[in-house]
Design a protein around this motif. Structure first.
Motif, PDB file in Angstrom:
ATOM      1  N   CYS A  55     -13.923 -32.315   6.001  1.00 11.21           N
ATOM      2  CA  CYS A  55     -13.748 -32.798   4.625  1.00 11.21           C
ATOM      3  C   CYS A  55     -15.010 -32.529   3.798  1.00 11.21           C
ATOM      4  O   CYS A  55     -14.915 -32.131   2.630  1.00 11.21           O
ATOM      5  CB  CYS A  55     -13.394 -34.276   4.613  1.00 11.21           C
ATOM      6  SG  CYS A  55     -11.692 -34.621   5.112  1.00 11.21           S
ATOM      7  N   CYS A  60     -13.048 -31.954   0.360  1.00  8.09           N
ATOM      8  CA  CYS A  60     -11.675 -32.407   0.164  1.00  8.09           C
ATOM      9  C   CYS A  60     -11.511 -33.817   0.722  1.00  8.09           C
ATOM     10  O   CYS A  60     -12.416 -34.363   1.343  1.00  8.09           O
ATOM     11  CB  CYS A  60     -10.694 -31.453   0.855  1.00  8.09           C
ATOM     12  SG  CYS A  60     -10.747 -31.488   2.654  1.00  8.09           S
ATOM     13  N   GLU A  61     -10.364 -34.376   0.478  1.00  9.03           N
ATOM     14  CA  GLU A  61     -10.019 -35.697   0.993  1.00  9.03           C
ATOM     15  C   GLU A  61      -9.209 -35.540   2.284  1.00  9.03           C
ATOM     16  O   GLU A  61      -8.656 -34.466   2.554  1.00  9.03           O
ATOM     17  CB  GLU A  61      -9.212 -36.477  -0.049  1.00  9.03           C
ATOM     18  CG  GLU A  61      -9.975 -36.756  -1.328  1.00  9.03           C
ATOM     19  CD  GLU A  61     -11.220 -37.596  -1.101  1.00  9.03           C
ATOM     20  OE1 GLU A  61     -11.155 -38.547  -0.289  1.00  9.03           O
ATOM     21  OE2 GLU A  61     -12.250 -37.319  -1.726  1.00  9.03           O
ATOM     22  N   LEU A  62      -9.110 -36.608   3.016  1.00  7.06           N
ATOM     23  CA  LEU A  62      -8.361 -36.614   4.266  1.00  7.06           C
ATOM     24  C   LEU A  62      -6.933 -36.114   4.067  1.00  7.06           C
ATOM     25  O   LEU A  62      -6.424 -35.318   4.862  1.00  7.06           O
ATOM     26  CB  LEU A  62      -8.358 -38.032   4.855  1.00  7.06           C
ATOM     27  CG  LEU A  62      -7.673 -38.254   6.177  1.00  7.06           C
ATOM     28  CD1 LEU A  62      -8.329 -37.433   7.268  1.00  7.06           C
ATOM     29  CD2 LEU A  62      -7.713 -39.722   6.538  1.00  7.06           C
TER      30      LEU A  62
END
Length: 76
Positions: A55, A60-62
């Protein structure tokens, strides 16, 4: 039934279409086999540190890295 799916291939293509698994492993300090298993969606468990590193690497997000997908039983 739903199954966890890793979107690593999509994130790699979005970041750089020529990005290799070896480069992701090296740059994120994750073992190549771990990156390969996520890329091919051939995993049972994922270490939280691995998720955090990916991430961070992709910023980025999960939910951008993993999703639940419907799977159908082809044996029915």
């Amino acid at each position: 039934m739903r199954k966890m799916h890793c979107r690593l291939a999509v994130l790699m293509a979005e970041k750089n279409p020529t990005l290799s698994l070896a480069e992701v492993a090296r740059s994120s300090n994750i073992s190549y086999p771990a990156v390969y298993r996520l890329f091919t969606n051939d995993f049972k468990r994922v270490d939280t540190e691995t998720i955090e590193k990916l991430c961070d690497y992709f910023r980025c997000e999960l939910a951008d890295l993993f999703e639940l997908r419907e799977v159908t039983d082809v044996g029915s």
